[in-house]
Design a protein around this motif. Structure first.
Motif, PDB file in Angstrom:
ATOM      1  N   VAL A  33     -61.250  22.015 -11.416  1.00 33.46           N
ATOM      2  CA  VAL A  33     -60.825  22.568 -12.608  1.00 33.46           C
ATOM      3  C   VAL A  33     -62.093  22.963 -13.534  1.00 33.46           C
ATOM      4  CG1 VAL A  33     -59.214  22.460 -14.451  1.00 33.46           C
ATOM      5  CG2 VAL A  33     -58.439  21.276 -12.266  1.00 33.46           C
ATOM      6  N   GLU A  34     -62.051  24.003 -13.906  1.00 36.06           N
ATOM      7  CA  GLU A  34     -63.008  24.268 -15.059  1.00 36.06           C
ATOM      8  C   GLU A  34     -62.550  24.241 -16.349  1.00 36.06           C
ATOM      9  OE1 GLU A  34     -65.961  27.943 -16.080  1.00 36.06           O
ATOM     10  OE2 GLU A  34     -66.165  27.141 -13.935  1.00 36.06           O
ATOM     11  N   LEU A  35     -62.946  23.188 -16.977  1.00 39.10           N
ATOM     12  CA  LEU A  35     -62.584  23.161 -18.357  1.00 39.10           C
ATOM     13  C   LEU A  35     -62.747  23.995 -19.402  1.00 39.10           C
ATOM     14  CD1 LEU A  35     -62.774  19.138 -18.324  1.00 39.10           C
ATOM     15  CD2 LEU A  35     -60.443  20.511 -17.750  1.00 39.10           C
ATOM     16  N   PRO A  36     -62.047  24.279 -20.667  1.00 40.30           N
ATOM     17  CA  PRO A  36     -62.579  25.222 -21.585  1.00 40.30           C
ATOM     18  C   PRO A  36     -63.949  24.835 -22.121  1.00 40.30           C
ATOM     19  CG  PRO A  36     -60.163  24.372 -21.916  1.00 40.30           C
ATOM     20  CD  PRO A  36     -60.881  23.507 -20.769  1.00 40.30           C
ATOM     21  N   ASP A  37     -64.364  23.621 -21.954  1.00 38.51           N
ATOM     22  CA  ASP A  37     -65.853  23.321 -22.334  1.00 38.51           C
ATOM     23  C   ASP A  37     -67.102  23.637 -21.400  1.00 38.51           C
ATOM     24  OD1 ASP A  37     -65.552  21.301 -20.567  1.00 38.51           O
ATOM     25  OD2 ASP A  37     -65.777  19.732 -22.259  1.00 38.51           O
ATOM     26  N   GLY A  38     -66.361  24.316 -19.994  1.00 38.92           N
ATOM     27  CA  GLY A  38     -67.376  24.248 -19.078  1.00 38.92           C
ATOM     28  C   GLY A  38     -67.642  23.411 -18.110  1.00 38.92           C
ATOM     29  N   ASN A  39     -67.106  22.053 -18.335  1.00 40.34           N
ATOM     30  CA  ASN A  39     -67.311  21.146 -17.326  1.00 40.34           C
ATOM     31  C   ASN A  39     -66.145  21.144 -16.314  1.00 40.34           C
ATOM     32  OD1 ASN A  39     -69.303  19.717 -18.647  1.00 40.34           O
ATOM     33  ND2 ASN A  39     -67.808  18.627 -19.925  1.00 40.34           N
ATOM     34  N   ARG A  40     -66.595  20.775 -15.084  1.00 39.87           N
ATOM     35  CA  ARG A  40     -65.758  20.764 -13.841  1.00 39.87           C
ATOM     36  C   ARG A  40     -65.177  19.231 -13.487  1.00 39.87           C
ATOM     37  NH1 ARG A  40     -67.429  25.232  -9.368  1.00 39.87           N
ATOM     38  NH2 ARG A  40     -67.151  27.104 -10.488  1.00 39.87           N
ATOM     39  N   VAL A  41     -64.023  19.282 -13.211  1.00 38.01           N
ATOM     40  CA  VAL A  41     -63.526  18.019 -12.901  1.00 38.01           C
ATOM     41  C   VAL A  41     -62.395  17.985 -11.536  1.00 38.01           C
ATOM     42  CG1 VAL A  41     -61.633  18.079 -14.635  1.00 38.01           C
ATOM     43  CG2 VAL A  41     -62.299  15.952 -13.707  1.00 38.01           C
ATOM     44  N   LEU A  42     -62.562  17.184 -10.842  1.00 39.53           N
ATOM     45  CA  LEU A  42     -61.715  17.300  -9.700  1.00 39.53           C
ATOM     46  C   LEU A  42     -60.147  16.664  -9.944  1.00 39.53           C
ATOM     47  CD1 LEU A  42     -61.596  17.773  -6.472  1.00 39.53           C
ATOM     48  CD2 LEU A  42     -61.882  15.089  -6.419  1.00 39.53           C
ATOM     49  N   ALA A  43     -59.374  17.588  -9.564  1.00 37.59           N
ATOM     50  CA  ALA A  43     -57.898  17.276 -10.028  1.00 37.59           C
ATOM     51  C   ALA A  43     -56.836  17.373  -8.780  1.00 37.59           C
ATOM     52  CB  ALA A  43     -57.493  18.250 -10.888  1.00 37.59           C
ATOM     53  N   GLU A  44     -55.755  16.437  -8.828  1.00 40.97           N
ATOM     54  CA  GLU A  44     -55.031  16.560  -7.947  1.00 40.97           C
ATOM     55  C   GLU A  44     -53.476  17.220  -8.488  1.00 40.97           C
ATOM     56  OE1 GLU A  44     -52.943  12.886  -5.243  1.00 40.97           O
ATOM     57  OE2 GLU A  44     -52.991  12.572  -7.676  1.00 40.97           O
ATOM     58  N   ARG A  45     -53.058  18.000  -7.411  1.00 40.61           N
ATOM     59  CA  ARG A  45     -51.740  18.780  -7.828  1.00 40.61           C
ATOM     60  C   ARG A  45     -50.671  17.901  -7.820  1.00 40.61           C
ATOM     61  NH1 ARG A  45     -50.670  21.890  -3.056  1.00 40.61           N
ATOM     62  NH2 ARG A  45     -49.308  20.238  -2.587  1.00 40.61           N
ATOM     63  N   ARG A  46     -50.071  17.870  -8.770  1.00 42.77           N
ATOM     64  CA  ARG A  46     -48.879  16.560  -8.977  1.00 42.77           C
ATOM     65  C   ARG A  46     -47.477  17.388  -8.800  1.00 42.77           C
ATOM     66  NH1 ARG A  46     -50.478  11.221  -8.899  1.00 42.77           N
ATOM     67  NH2 ARG A  46     -48.348  10.995  -9.606  1.00 42.77           N
ATOM     68  N   TRP A  47     -47.354  18.561  -9.346  1.00 42.27           N
ATOM     69  CA  TRP A  47     -46.084  19.240  -9.224  1.00 42.27           C
ATOM     70  C   TRP A  47     -46.234  20.754  -9.274  1.00 42.27           C
ATOM     71  CZ3 TRP A  47     -45.003  21.892 -13.639  1.00 42.27           C
ATOM     72  CH2 TRP A  47     -45.583  21.474 -14.874  1.00 42.27           C
ATOM     73  N   LYS A 105     -53.485  16.234 -12.006  1.00 39.82           N
ATOM     74  CA  LYS A 105     -54.016  14.769 -12.897  1.00 39.82           C
ATOM     75  C   LYS A 105     -55.568  14.943 -12.281  1.00 39.82           C
ATOM     76  CE  LYS A 105     -53.413   9.867 -12.476  1.00 39.82           C
ATOM     77  NZ  LYS A 105     -52.550   8.770 -11.908  1.00 39.82           N
ATOM     78  N   PHE A 106     -56.195  14.355 -13.177  1.00 40.12           N
ATOM     79  CA  PHE A 106     -57.752  14.458 -13.163  1.00 40.12           C
ATOM     80  C   PHE A 106     -57.679  13.282 -12.196  1.00 40.12           C
ATOM     81  CE2 PHE A 106     -58.043  16.529 -17.530  1.00 40.12           C
ATOM     82  CZ  PHE A 106     -58.079  17.781 -17.065  1.00 40.12           C
ATOM     83  N   ILE A 107     -58.705  13.411 -11.377  1.00 37.51           N
ATOM     84  CA  ILE A 107     -59.166  12.359 -10.320  1.00 37.51           C
ATOM     85  C   ILE A 107     -60.530  11.546 -10.997  1.00 37.51           C
ATOM     86  CG2 ILE A 107     -59.712  11.677  -8.078  1.00 37.51           C
ATOM     87  CD1 ILE A 107     -58.143  13.875  -7.191  1.00 37.51           C
ATOM     88  N   LEU A 108     -61.402  12.458 -11.344  1.00 31.85           N
ATOM     89  CA  LEU A 108     -62.676  11.949 -11.932  1.00 31.85           C
ATOM     90  C   LEU A 108     -62.558  11.769 -13.320  1.00 31.85           C
ATOM     91  CD1 LEU A 108     -65.014  13.847  -9.536  1.00 31.85           C
ATOM     92  CD2 LEU A 108     -64.247  11.482  -9.255  1.00 31.85           C
ATOM     93  N   PRO A 109     -63.292  10.879 -13.913  1.00 41.07           N
ATOM     94  CA  PRO A 109     -63.373  10.540 -15.174  1.00 41.07           C
ATOM     95  C   PRO A 109     -64.018  11.888 -15.943  1.00 41.07           C
ATOM     96  CG  PRO A 109     -64.535   8.628 -14.442  1.00 41.07           C
ATOM     97  CD  PRO A 109     -63.857   9.664 -13.224  1.00 41.07           C
ATOM     98  N   ASN A 110     -63.342  12.197 -17.137  1.00 32.78           N
ATOM     99  CA  ASN A 110     -63.973  13.319 -17.909  1.00 32.78           C
ATOM    100  C   ASN A 110     -63.814  12.870 -19.410  1.00 32.78           C
ATOM    101  OD1 ASN A 110     -61.555  14.479 -19.255  1.00 32.78           O
ATOM    102  ND2 ASN A 110     -60.723  14.358 -17.022  1.00 32.78           N
ATOM    103  N   ASN A 111     -64.598  13.700 -19.782  1.00 38.90           N
ATOM    104  CA  ASN A 111     -64.885  13.777 -21.716  1.00 38.90           C
ATOM    105  C   ASN A 111     -64.329  14.838 -22.201  1.00 38.90           C
ATOM    106  OD1 ASN A 111     -65.856  11.081 -21.304  1.00 38.90           O
ATOM    107  ND2 ASN A 111     -67.825  12.108 -20.965  1.00 38.90           N
ATOM    108  N   ILE A 112     -62.949  14.959 -22.457  1.00 33.86           N
ATOM    109  CA  ILE A 112     -62.483  16.111 -23.115  1.00 33.86           C
ATOM    110  C   ILE A 112     -62.585  15.987 -24.580  1.00 33.86           C
ATOM    111  CG2 ILE A 112     -60.277  17.488 -23.480  1.00 33.86           C
ATOM    112  CD1 ILE A 112     -59.556  16.558 -20.590  1.00 33.86           C
TER     113      ILE A 112
END
Length: 93
Positions: free
Chosen positions: A63-77, A86-93
């Protein structure tokens, strides 16, 4: 209070973090290609995104977040064109 009402929790109570409502443009990477989406809300642990057209997501996406960072996420529903991730890797939002 009966057992059913005790065992039921609201979605808010089940979340690991509070969500901030947003309507920001975003992107997900699906099978190597970037697809535009809209962030409906976001928290430290996940996001709810929507698409203008029917879009299939695999079990994990970047997922490319609004701040431009990319984070791995899992589809939950999924409900129609809206997905909970749900984010899998830690991020700093």
């Amino acid at each position: 209070m009966d057992e059913d009402s005790i065992s039921r929790k609201s979605y808010q109570e089940k979340r690991d973090a509070n969500r901030d409502r947003t309507l920001s443009d975003g992107r997900v990477v699906v099978n190597g290609r970037t697809v535009d989406c809209i962030f409906l809300d976001i928290s430290e642990t996940g996001t709810r995104i929507g698409f203008d057209t029917p879009t299939w997501l695999p079990s994990q996406v970047y997922v490319e977040l609004p701040d431009g960072n990319r984070v791995l996420a899992e589809r939950r529903w999924q409900r129609g064109n809206v997905y909970g991730l749900k984010f899998i890797l830690p991020n700093n939002i």
